[in-house]
Structures are given as C-alpha cells and as structure tokens.
Design an enzyme around this catalytic site. Structure first.
Site, PDB file in Angstrom:
ATOM      1  N   SER A 163       0.794  -1.232   0.000  1.00  0.00           N
ATOM      2  CA  SER A 163       0.000   0.000   0.000  1.00  0.00           C
ATOM      3  C   SER A 163       0.833   1.292   0.000  1.00  0.00           C
ATOM      4  O   SER A 163       0.490   2.235  -0.725  1.00  0.00           O
ATOM      5  CB  SER A 163      -0.981   0.003   1.172  1.00  0.00           C
ATOM      6  OG  SER A 163      -1.925  -1.014   0.979  1.00  0.00           O
ATOM      7  N   LYS A 215      -9.655  -5.565  10.826  1.00  0.00           N
ATOM      8  CA  LYS A 215     -10.739  -5.078   9.960  1.00  0.00           C
ATOM      9  C   LYS A 215     -12.117  -5.058  10.627  1.00  0.00           C
ATOM     10  O   LYS A 215     -12.958  -4.240  10.285  1.00  0.00           O
ATOM     11  CB  LYS A 215     -10.806  -5.907   8.664  1.00  0.00           C
ATOM     12  CG  LYS A 215      -9.658  -5.621   7.722  1.00  0.00           C
ATOM     13  CD  LYS A 215      -9.811  -6.373   6.415  1.00  0.00           C
ATOM     14  CE  LYS A 215      -8.614  -6.121   5.522  1.00  0.00           C
ATOM     15  NZ  LYS A 215      -8.787  -6.699   4.186  1.00  0.00           N
ATOM     16  N   ASP A 233     -12.147  -3.033  -0.277  1.00  0.00           N
ATOM     17  CA  ASP A 233     -11.751  -4.346  -0.818  1.00  0.00           C
ATOM     18  C   ASP A 233     -12.856  -4.831  -1.750  1.00  0.00           C
ATOM     19  O   ASP A 233     -12.592  -5.323  -2.849  1.00  0.00           O
ATOM     20  CB  ASP A 233     -11.598  -5.383   0.311  1.00  0.00           C
ATOM     21  CG  ASP A 233     -10.356  -5.166   1.147  1.00  0.00           C
ATOM     22  OD1 ASP A 233      -9.364  -4.650   0.617  1.00  0.00           O
ATOM     23  OD2 ASP A 233     -10.388  -5.507   2.344  1.00  0.00           O
ATOM     24  N   GLY A 266     -14.616 -20.876   0.006  1.00  0.00           N
ATOM     25  CA  GLY A 266     -14.103 -20.394   1.287  1.00  0.00           C
ATOM     26  C   GLY A 266     -15.195 -19.757   2.118  1.00  0.00           C
ATOM     27  O   GLY A 266     -16.282 -19.428   1.612  1.00  0.00           O
ATOM     28  N   ASN A 320     -17.274 -24.425   1.515  1.00  0.00           N
ATOM     29  CA  ASN A 320     -16.151 -24.358   2.447  1.00  0.00           C
ATOM     30  C   ASN A 320     -15.808 -25.732   2.993  1.00  0.00           C
ATOM     31  O   ASN A 320     -16.686 -26.587   3.122  1.00  0.00           O
ATOM     32  CB  ASN A 320     -16.491 -23.411   3.611  1.00  0.00           C
ATOM     33  CG  ASN A 320     -15.262 -22.994   4.378  1.00  0.00           C
ATOM     34  OD1 ASN A 320     -14.224 -22.702   3.777  1.00  0.00           O
ATOM     35  ND2 ASN A 320     -15.351 -22.971   5.698  1.00  0.00           N
ATOM     36  N   THR A 366     -15.071 -26.428   6.013  1.00  0.00           N
ATOM     37  CA  THR A 366     -15.912 -26.560   7.208  1.00  0.00           C
ATOM     38  C   THR A 366     -17.299 -26.020   6.839  1.00  0.00           C
ATOM     39  O   THR A 366     -17.513 -24.808   6.834  1.00  0.00           O
ATOM     40  CB  THR A 366     -15.322 -25.711   8.366  1.00  0.00           C
ATOM     41  OG1 THR A 366     -13.918 -25.960   8.432  1.00  0.00           O
ATOM     42  CG2 THR A 366     -15.976 -26.042   9.681  1.00  0.00           C
ATOM     43  N   LEU A 416      -8.621 -14.475  -5.513  1.00  0.00           N
ATOM     44  CA  LEU A 416      -8.275 -13.259  -4.767  1.00  0.00           C
ATOM     45  C   LEU A 416      -6.771 -13.212  -4.479  1.00  0.00           C
ATOM     46  O   LEU A 416      -6.232 -12.179  -4.106  1.00  0.00           O
ATOM     47  CB  LEU A 416      -9.082 -13.168  -3.464  1.00  0.00           C
ATOM     48  CG  LEU A 416     -10.602 -13.171  -3.616  1.00  0.00           C
ATOM     49  CD1 LEU A 416     -11.276 -12.844  -2.280  1.00  0.00           C
ATOM     50  CD2 LEU A 416     -11.079 -12.185  -4.683  1.00  0.00           C
TER      51      LEU A 416
HETATM   52  P1  ATR Z   1      -9.254 -14.834   5.290  1.00  0.00           P
HETATM   53  O1  ATR Z   1      -9.721 -13.906   6.357  1.00  0.00           O
HETATM   54  O2  ATR Z   1      -8.061 -14.342   4.532  1.00  0.00           O
HETATM   55  O3  ATR Z   1     -10.339 -15.251   4.370  1.00  0.00           O
HETATM   56  P2  ATR Z   1      -9.375 -17.103   7.059  1.00  0.00           P
HETATM   57  O4  ATR Z   1     -10.452 -16.447   7.805  1.00  0.00           O
HETATM   58  O5  ATR Z   1      -8.252 -17.743   7.818  1.00  0.00           O
HETATM   59  O6  ATR Z   1      -8.684 -16.122   6.038  1.00  0.00           O
HETATM   60  O7  ATR Z   1     -10.059 -18.195   6.087  1.00  0.00           O
HETATM   61  C1  ATR Z   1      -9.307 -19.097   5.354  1.00  0.00           C
HETATM   62  C2  ATR Z   1     -10.227 -19.865   4.417  1.00  0.00           C
HETATM   63  O8  ATR Z   1      -9.431 -20.810   3.696  1.00  0.00           O
HETATM   64  C3  ATR Z   1     -11.304 -20.670   5.125  1.00  0.00           C
HETATM   65  O9  ATR Z   1     -12.418 -20.767   4.280  1.00  0.00           O
HETATM   66  C4  ATR Z   1     -10.633 -22.038   5.287  1.00  0.00           C
HETATM   67  O10 ATR Z   1     -11.513 -23.113   5.425  1.00  0.00           O
HETATM   68  P3  ATR Z   1     -12.050 -23.562   6.898  1.00  0.00           P
HETATM   69  O11 ATR Z   1     -13.129 -22.577   7.265  1.00  0.00           O
HETATM   70  O12 ATR Z   1     -12.572 -24.940   6.703  1.00  0.00           O
HETATM   71  O13 ATR Z   1     -10.857 -23.492   7.813  1.00  0.00           O
HETATM   72  C5  ATR Z   1      -9.928 -22.122   3.961  1.00  0.00           C
HETATM   73  N1  ATR Z   1      -8.820 -23.087   3.998  1.00  0.00           N
HETATM   74  C6  ATR Z   1      -7.614 -22.928   4.586  1.00  0.00           C
HETATM   75  N2  ATR Z   1      -6.841 -24.016   4.392  1.00  0.00           N
HETATM   76  C7  ATR Z   1      -7.588 -24.897   3.674  1.00  0.00           C
HETATM   77  C8  ATR Z   1      -7.365 -26.198   3.136  1.00  0.00           C
HETATM   78  N3  ATR Z   1      -6.188 -26.820   3.288  1.00  0.00           N
HETATM   79  N4  ATR Z   1      -8.360 -26.786   2.429  1.00  0.00           N
HETATM   80  C9  ATR Z   1      -9.549 -26.162   2.249  1.00  0.00           C
HETATM   81  N5  ATR Z   1      -9.825 -24.919   2.721  1.00  0.00           N
HETATM   82  C10 ATR Z   1      -8.870 -24.294   3.431  1.00  0.00           C
END
Ligand code: ATR
Length: 289
Positions: A22, A71, A107, A131, A155, A157, A227
C-alpha cells in the site's frame, strides 16, 4: 516529494505490516497526481486498536487503511460506517469525518470495479464462492448487495458457509446464498457460473494446491477470479482455463481497493490511465504476468 508543514498524512494499521504494497501505491498516486500527501505503515498491536484510532484523529491523519487482524475490531471505534461495510462487518478504509473516522470496505468495491474492467457484472450473475473466511464472507455480501441471482458458498468446514449464508440472506431479506461443503460441489445445479476463489489455498509457496481438483466442477465455470495475487497464476486459475474459462488473479482488486481509498481521502477521481499504471507497477513488483 518535499515534506513540509502542509504535508497531509495517511497510513495503514495492521499487525504485521512489513509486507504491504500500500505505501508504494499511495505514495506513487500522490506523486503522479501532485498531491501533498505521505502514506506510512503503522504496526498496531491487537489490543491497541481503539487507542490507535483516537491517536490518529488527535494527530489529524486524513485517512487510514486497516488490514489483518483489525478489519472488524476497528468498527466500534468509528463514528460512522458505510452501509455495505456495516453489513459485511469489516472495513479496510477510514476517512476522517467530524470528530473521528467513517469506515468503508473498498476491498469489495475494488473487487467489483476490477471485475467490471474484465466485463463482469455481478448483477443477475450465478456465483460460486470458495471459502468462508473473512475474504469469502465479504464476497458473499458483495454479491447479494450487487444483485447476484444466486451464490453457492463452499467451504471445507460447511458450518461456516451455512452460517454466512444465513447472515447474508437475513441482511438482504432474500434466500440467494446457499452454504455447502466443498466436497458437495456436485450439488450445484447444471449451468455456467462465475467462481471466486477466496481461500488461502494456493498462496505462495504452496502454489500447486487448490481446494477443488475435480474436472466436473470446472466445466461449470465460465470465469474464475482468484483473490490471491502471489503467485499471479494459481492452480485454480490454470484449471479454470484448462476447461475453457477465463481466469484472473487478485492484483487488479488490490489496485482498485487502493484507488477507491485514495479517491475517498482526496475527493478526486483517479482515471483509468493512472490506475493502469498502478497495476503495471504492481505486476512488476510481484512478478505477476
Ligand atoms: P481470510 O480472512 O483471509 O479469508 P481465514 O479467515 O483464515 O482467512 O479463512 C481461510 C479460508 O481458507 C477458510 O475458508 C478455510 O476453510 P475452513 O473454514 O474450513 O478453515 C480455507 N482453507 C484454509 N486451508 C484450507 C485447506 N487446506 N483446504 C480447504 N480450505 C482451506
């Protein structure tokens, strides 16, 4: 640039801030547009967000960007929050306003502008978002705000995706977002979708990783937006292209979020030529092709 008694100061608050691009963008904009403005990084520890906002106002900083992990935490310290940013529950830009700051989420408006330059309108679009972290959550809100026809939020999860779907649908009063597990992507109805990759999977140095590998998924995608901008060509983008779709990385979004913040602070419109110059510099800086 000459710094003197009239120089106005903006900055970024985050933790950490060492890798931010930035300052490069904003100081270049100020120089190119002849504004007497300086942009600096501020490392703000998580329990000092409120003090930082009050201190910024006391020091008369004209604006701030806000990044991870502040944020959402910054919102209670603001005097006003833009409608979309409030729904998302996250801001990345603070604009001096009365006795404090108003928060915006450039963003997301930046992502929308970047998409428009690639000929994509969210209005009426069918979207898949991968995600359910902060980034993907914001994209789901943006889609609903911009009038997307439907959003499939996938996602690892699934509970997080279902929860966000509920929040977005409640906020906009329509059932447009559906939360699912990544593994359930086959349940997405036949059709052609815009896909936004909003997970951290595929980020440098794990450049071979991708959340969905199955061919069948990519056959439904006409355009993929990752992204991520480091690397500039992710495995996700390669898979989209291999199945005939167009693919873009997050670099333009990075440029436009900054341009929108700069416009809010200075009350100006940054033209396309200048924005393209910023994108070009960022490409060189990040070695994105
Ligand atoms: P940000 O704020 O940058 O979006 P975050 O809140 O840590 O980062 O979210 C990371 C995202 O990547 C989540 O959707 C996470 O899935 P989970 O909610 O199941 O944790 C996803 N993610 C991270 N590692 C992953 C992996 N190995 N396989 C699938 N999804 C993953």
């Amino acid at each position: 640039m000459r710094i003197d008694g009239r120089t106005r100061v903006c900055g970024l608050m985050g933790y950490p801030v060492e890798h931010t691009l930035s300052p490069l963008i904003h100081n270049m904009l100020a120089e190119d547009l002849g504004h007497h403005l300086l942009y600096v990084p501020f490392s703000v520890e998580p329990d000092r967000v409120g003090e930082a906002v009050k201190g910024a106002r006391a020091l008369n900083l004209m604006g701030l960007n806000v990044t991870v992990p502040h944020k959402s935490a910054v919102i209670p310290w603001l005097v006003e929050v833009d409608e979309l940013a409030e729904k998302i529950g996250a801001v990345n830009t603070l604009v001096r306003c009365g006795d404090g700051y108003k928060g915006y989420n450039t963003d997301m408006t930046g992502l929308q502008s970047a998409m428009r330059t690639d000929g994509i309108e969210l209005s009426g679009e069918s979207v898949v978002v991968l995600g359910a972290g902060g980034a993907a959550r914001a994209v789901a809100f943006l889609c609903a705000h911009a009038g997307a026809r439907e959003v499939w939020l996938l996602n690892r999860t699934p509970e997080r995706a279902v929860q966000i779907a509920r929040e977005v649908n409640d906020a906009f009063g329509r059932d447009c977002v559906h939360g699912l597990a990544l593994a359930a992507h086959e349940e997405i109805p036949k059709g052609q979708y815009l896909a936004v990759q909003g997970t951290s999977v595929g980020l440098y140095p794990h450049t071979e990783e991708v959340v969905i590998r199955e061919e069948g998924f990519y056959e439904k995608i006409h355009t993929g937006y990752d992204l991520i901008y480091r690397p500039g060509d992710t495995r996700f983008m390669q898979l989209v292209r291999a199945h005939g779709g167009k693919a873009y990385n997050g670099l333009k979004m990075l440029a436009y979020q900054a341009v929108h913040a700069y416009e809010l602070w200075n009350g100006v419109k940054v033209d396309e030529a200048e924005t393209n110059r910023i994108i070009q510099i960022l490409r060189e800086e990040t070695n994105v092709i």
